[in-house]
Design an enzyme around this catalytic site. Structure first.
Site, short mmCIF file in Angstrom:
data_model
loop_
_atom_site.label_atom_id
_atom_site.label_comp_id
_atom_site.label_asym_id
_atom_site.label_seq_id
_atom_site.Cartn_x
_atom_site.Cartn_y
_atom_site.Cartn_z
N SER A 56 -67.19 47.60 -84.17
CA SER A 56 -66.39 46.81 -83.22
C SER A 56 -66.27 47.50 -81.87
O SER A 56 -66.16 48.72 -81.79
CB SER A 56 -65.00 46.64 -83.84
OG SER A 56 -64.07 46.28 -82.85
N GLU A 59 -63.70 47.64 -80.34
CA GLU A 59 -62.40 48.30 -80.37
C GLU A 59 -62.57 49.82 -80.51
O GLU A 59 -61.68 50.59 -80.17
CB GLU A 59 -61.59 47.71 -81.54
CG GLU A 59 -60.11 47.95 -81.55
CD GLU A 59 -59.35 47.39 -80.34
OE1 GLU A 59 -58.23 47.87 -80.10
OE2 GLU A 59 -59.87 46.51 -79.64
N TYR A 81 -56.73 50.56 -86.31
CA TYR A 81 -57.91 49.73 -86.63
C TYR A 81 -59.16 50.34 -85.99
O TYR A 81 -60.20 50.47 -86.66
CB TYR A 81 -57.68 48.30 -86.11
CG TYR A 81 -58.92 47.44 -86.13
CD1 TYR A 81 -59.31 46.78 -87.29
CD2 TYR A 81 -59.72 47.29 -84.99
CE1 TYR A 81 -60.46 45.99 -87.31
CE2 TYR A 81 -60.86 46.51 -85.00
CZ TYR A 81 -61.23 45.86 -86.16
OH TYR A 81 -62.36 45.09 -86.19
#
Ligand code: F7E
Length: 328
Positions: free
Chosen positions: A127, A129, A151
């Site tokens: 991801s 992220e 996360y």
């Protein structure tokens, strides 16, 4: 006929990927978690040809059973706790599922392949992220990872573990660093769908306004249906590798609101949006913009749906859904 096993089958990517693989003639198996999972019905109605297997990515023996049933040529690990805001409140659980879960699926893949690692290929849903406090603009495969949420940290673990299995065992294990990707199937907890659902209801006179968090964060948003094609392409390459999958464009939440309200003919939208501290995050990812050059050049992948069309697609779908609900 090729066989694929997908974890995270109930999410938007699981559904789009299933449709893509079924259209290519694959036999598709989906791992479904828990007792009486309420989303099983959704999968059965959208992609009835997918065969559902019980299992959990935190439970290695359940994975071993699923592998022996599915006998996959390709494994797509899309399963995760994927809502970033939730990960601060449930950091340990997020680490177990989104991080250690990847190790379990890699290990199940390795055990299933036995002496012949060439019999199976693995995809990990990494991801954007992971870039968090971005160290390059735009972000590419070589950009230093600096996650800003539990996360993101868990995804970094899964990403490096995937690389490690590739380097340690010669496994065909690829990692797609996917930037935000949305669709009418996106969960309403994510900002895009939260906005299109609310704007549809405001346009229909069912709701007055919407409370959001930080409107200035910028994201590189693409269409999930385009992104699953990149996943598949990665597993068709001779060599496994890591790829950034993005549009190369970034937009703020404010711009998303602008396009959404304009689509229903509302110009003076500012008064309808309030900012609520509950939706701000302890550490924000301010800016994401990916450089998809490698995916374009090596995979021949390109996104088809642009930003404005994506917003309108989601809003049209929510308008239809809200009208139907209101008419019942
Ligand atoms: O937030 C801001 C929020 O929750 C986007 C996941 O698929 O993409 C997704 O993660 C931005 C953030 O997605 C609200 O602060 C403002 O800056 O839609 P989101 P995300 O956190 O970017 C990545 C690539 C993944 O891997 C994840 O699994 O929007 N924001 N106001 C808000 N966000 C939410 N959810 N709700 C608000 O009211």
């Amino acid at each position: 006929m090729k066989r694929a096993l997908i974890t995270g089958i109930t999410g938007q990517d699981g559904l789009y990927l299933s449709e893509l693989l079924l259209s290519k003639g694959y036999e598709v198996y989906g791992l479904i978690r828990g007792q009486n999972n309420p989303k099983a019905e959704l999968v059965r109605s959208v992609v009835p040809d997918v065969k559902l297997l019980n299992g959990d990515i935190t439970d290695l023996s359940s994975l071993i059973r699923a592998f022996s049933e599915a006998q996959p040529d390709e494994v797509y690990n899309l399963g995760a706790i994927s809502f970033v805001a939730y990960s601060w409140e449930n950091a340990r659980l997020t680490s177990d599922v989104t991080g250690i879960g990847v190790l379990n699926v890699l290990e199940a893949t390795r055990l299933y392949a036995g002496q012949d690692l060439s019999k199976v290929r693995f995809y990990q849903a990494s991801s954007s992220e992971m870039f968090g406090k971005v160290q390059d603009v735009p972000q590419r495969e070589s950009t230093l990872l600096w996650p800003r949420s539990p996360y993101g940290v868990a995804k970094v673990y899964g990403h490096y573990m995937t690389i490690n299995y590739r380097e340690s065992y010669g496994m065909h294990a690829s990692s797609g660093i996917l930037f935000n990707h949305e669709s009418p199937r996106r969960g309403p907890e994510f900002v895009t769908r939260k906005i299109t659902q609310a704007v549809a209801r405001i346009a229909l006179g069912l709701q007055d306004g919407i409370a959001l968090g930080n409107l200035d964060a910028k994201r590189d948003w693409g269409f999930a249906g385009d992104y699953v094609e990149a996943m598949w392409l990665m597993l068709q390459q001779e060599q496994a590798d890591d790829y950034v999958v993005a549009t190369g464009e970034t937009h703020s939440i404010r711009e998303f609101l602008e396009v959404a309200f304009a689509h229903v003919g509302i110009d003076d939208w500012e008064g309808k949006v309030t900012q609520d501290p509950r939706f701000f995050r302890p550490a924000e990812v301010d800016l994401l913009i990916g450089d998809p050059t490698k995916a374009r050049e090596q995979l021949g992948w390109q996104p088809k749906v642009g930003f404005d069309d994506l917003v309108r697609m989601m809003l049209d779908s929510d308008l239809a859904q809200q009208k139907e609900l209101a008419g019942r």
